[in-house]
Design a protein around this motif. Structure first.
Motif, PDB file in Angstrom:
ATOM      1  N   UNK A 192       1.088  -1.034  -0.165  1.00 39.05           N
ATOM      2  CA  UNK A 192       0.076  -0.286   0.174  1.00 39.05           C
ATOM      3  C   UNK A 192       0.659   0.966  -0.374  1.00 39.05           C
ATOM      4  N   UNK A 193       0.582   2.192  -0.613  1.00 41.47           N
ATOM      5  CA  UNK A 193       0.967   3.408  -0.606  1.00 41.47           C
ATOM      6  C   UNK A 193       1.398   3.906   0.455  1.00 41.47           C
ATOM      7  N   UNK A 194      -0.082   3.936   1.695  1.00 42.29           N
ATOM      8  CA  UNK A 194       0.666   4.383   2.677  1.00 42.29           C
ATOM      9  C   UNK A 194       1.523   3.605   3.618  1.00 42.29           C
ATOM     10  N   UNK A 195       2.321   2.431   3.521  1.00 41.05           N
ATOM     11  CA  UNK A 195       2.761   1.915   3.933  1.00 41.05           C
ATOM     12  C   UNK A 195       3.937   2.047   3.399  1.00 41.05           C
ATOM     13  N   UNK A 196       4.158   1.987   2.152  1.00 41.58           N
ATOM     14  CA  UNK A 196       5.974   2.512   1.973  1.00 41.58           C
ATOM     15  C   UNK A 196       5.907   4.694   2.304  1.00 41.58           C
ATOM     16  N   UNK A 197       5.080   5.076   2.602  1.00 37.79           N
ATOM     17  CA  UNK A 197       5.005   6.799   3.526  1.00 37.79           C
ATOM     18  C   UNK A 197       5.250   6.258   4.841  1.00 37.79           C
ATOM     19  N   UNK A 198       4.869   4.687   5.166  1.00 37.42           N
ATOM     20  CA  UNK A 198       5.043   5.265   6.727  1.00 37.42           C
ATOM     21  C   UNK A 198       6.072   4.468   7.183  1.00 37.42           C
ATOM     22  N   UNK A 199       6.613   3.826   5.731  1.00 38.59           N
ATOM     23  CA  UNK A 199       8.211   3.330   6.309  1.00 38.59           C
ATOM     24  C   UNK A 199       9.411   4.286   5.838  1.00 38.59           C
ATOM     25  N   UNK A 200       9.219   4.978   5.002  1.00 38.61           N
ATOM     26  CA  UNK A 200      10.144   6.021   4.641  1.00 38.61           C
ATOM     27  C   UNK A 200      10.323   7.254   5.652  1.00 38.61           C
ATOM     28  N   UNK A 201       9.402   8.141   6.477  1.00 40.81           N
ATOM     29  CA  UNK A 201       9.158   8.285   7.591  1.00 40.81           C
ATOM     30  C   UNK A 201       9.695   7.778   8.816  1.00 40.81           C
ATOM     31  N   UNK A 202       9.228   6.230   9.282  1.00 39.28           N
ATOM     32  CA  UNK A 202      10.331   5.405   9.846  1.00 39.28           C
ATOM     33  C   UNK A 202      12.164   5.813   9.840  1.00 39.28           C
ATOM     34  N   UNK A 203      12.250   5.867   7.928  1.00 43.84           N
ATOM     35  CA  UNK A 203      13.860   5.701   8.055  1.00 43.84           C
ATOM     36  C   UNK A 203      14.096   6.914   8.869  1.00 43.84           C
ATOM     37  N   UNK A 204      13.144   8.379   8.488  1.00 42.80           N
ATOM     38  CA  UNK A 204      14.479   9.527   8.049  1.00 42.80           C
ATOM     39  C   UNK A 204      14.217   9.630   9.542  1.00 42.80           C
ATOM     40  N   UNK A 205      13.375   9.412  10.197  1.00 41.42           N
ATOM     41  CA  UNK A 205      13.552   9.580  12.000  1.00 41.42           C
ATOM     42  C   UNK A 205      14.897   8.586  12.772  1.00 41.42           C
ATOM     43  N   UNK A 206      14.469   7.248  12.552  1.00 38.54           N
ATOM     44  CA  UNK A 206      15.600   6.399  13.003  1.00 38.54           C
ATOM     45  C   UNK A 206      17.111   6.885  12.645  1.00 38.54           C
TER      46      UNK A 206
END
Length: 258
Positions: free
Chosen positions: A10-24
């Protein structure tokens, strides 16, 4: 056979993972404001409903937070590393101050060694640019600016070590330092000789990193934090001696006939 059908993400899941990585990875920092919804959706190339779904997921997990009329921000989760009771305990015992410096000496020495080996050219440019800003602030004799740049310089070294666990742990430690839990960093930058010595020490650290010399970088960080520990210990001793001297003076002043 150990194969499973590939499921489209899902597009929303891809967005979530990208923001997660930027925070991590520390690219997005605690308290940092995200772009407005329309701009962020455009940058990510997704619809606003998909973005909203991702934002809702990140909010539910405490990674981002919304403020009415202000926007969406990376959650300030650093304080959760220590309970309020432990923070207060730290602030009232010198033992915690010197243990804190010892911990930093070990961790930052390792981080400097790793940064010299693993840091990218851009990592080293960031560290070099921060040192140049420290030199400029030194000329202006602004203790607050120098203290802030000092923290930024050390955190840039942690970032250049490319260890996300160390990064977030040390950010949490620096947050307590900024809040004056361990000691008032600005006091050190008000003394001319100490300010000059600190700048020289940061120059040695920067030079070792730019030369990609892991051993020299680690030794320079350790020597710097040994100096900070000694300066703080001397300051504590001077305060105790002054208090005793005041008590003696008061006793003499109150003698009959004086």
């Amino acid at each position: 056979m150990p194969f499973r059908p590939v499921q489209p993400e899902k597009l929303s899941s891809a967005v979530t993972r990208q923001i997660e990585k930027l925070i991590l990875r520390g690219v997005l920092r605690p308290g940092e404001r995200l772009p407005a919804e329309r701009e962020l959706a455009d940058r990510l190339g997704v619809s606003r409903p998909s973005l909203r779904e991702a934002v809702a997921d990140l909010q539910a997990r405490g990674l981002i937070t919304s403020r009415a009329g202000a926007g969406i921000f990376v959650a300030d989760v650093l304080g959760s590393a220590f309970s309020d009771a432990l923070v207060k305990l730290f602030s009232t015992h010198d033992e915690a101050v010197f243990d804190y410096l010892g911990f930093r000496r070990d961790m930052e020495g390792l981080a400097a060694e790793r940064a010299a080996r693993l840091g990218s050219e851009t990592d080293l440019k960031v560290i070099g640019a921060l040192f140049e800003q420290m030199e400029a602030a030194h000329q202006k004799r602004n203790p607050a600016d120098e203290a802030q740049l000092d923290a930024d310089f050390h955190l840039a070294i942690i970032e250049a070590s490319h260890n996300v666990i160390m990064l977030h742990m040390m950010r949490s430690m620096y947050q307590l330092l900024r809040e004056g839990v361990f000691y008032n960093r600005q006091v050190m930058f008000k003394q001319r000789t100490t300010r000059s010595a600190l700048l020289d020490q940061h120059r040695v650290i920067n030079d070792a990193l730019q030369a990609r010399d892991p051993d020299a970088a680690r030794a320079a960080v350790e020597a710097h934090l040994d100096f900070v520990g000694k300066a703080l210990n001397d300051d504590r001793r001077a305060e105790r001696n002054e208090e005793i001297a005041r008590q003696r003076f008061e006793r003499v002043r109150r003698r009959p006939g004086t």
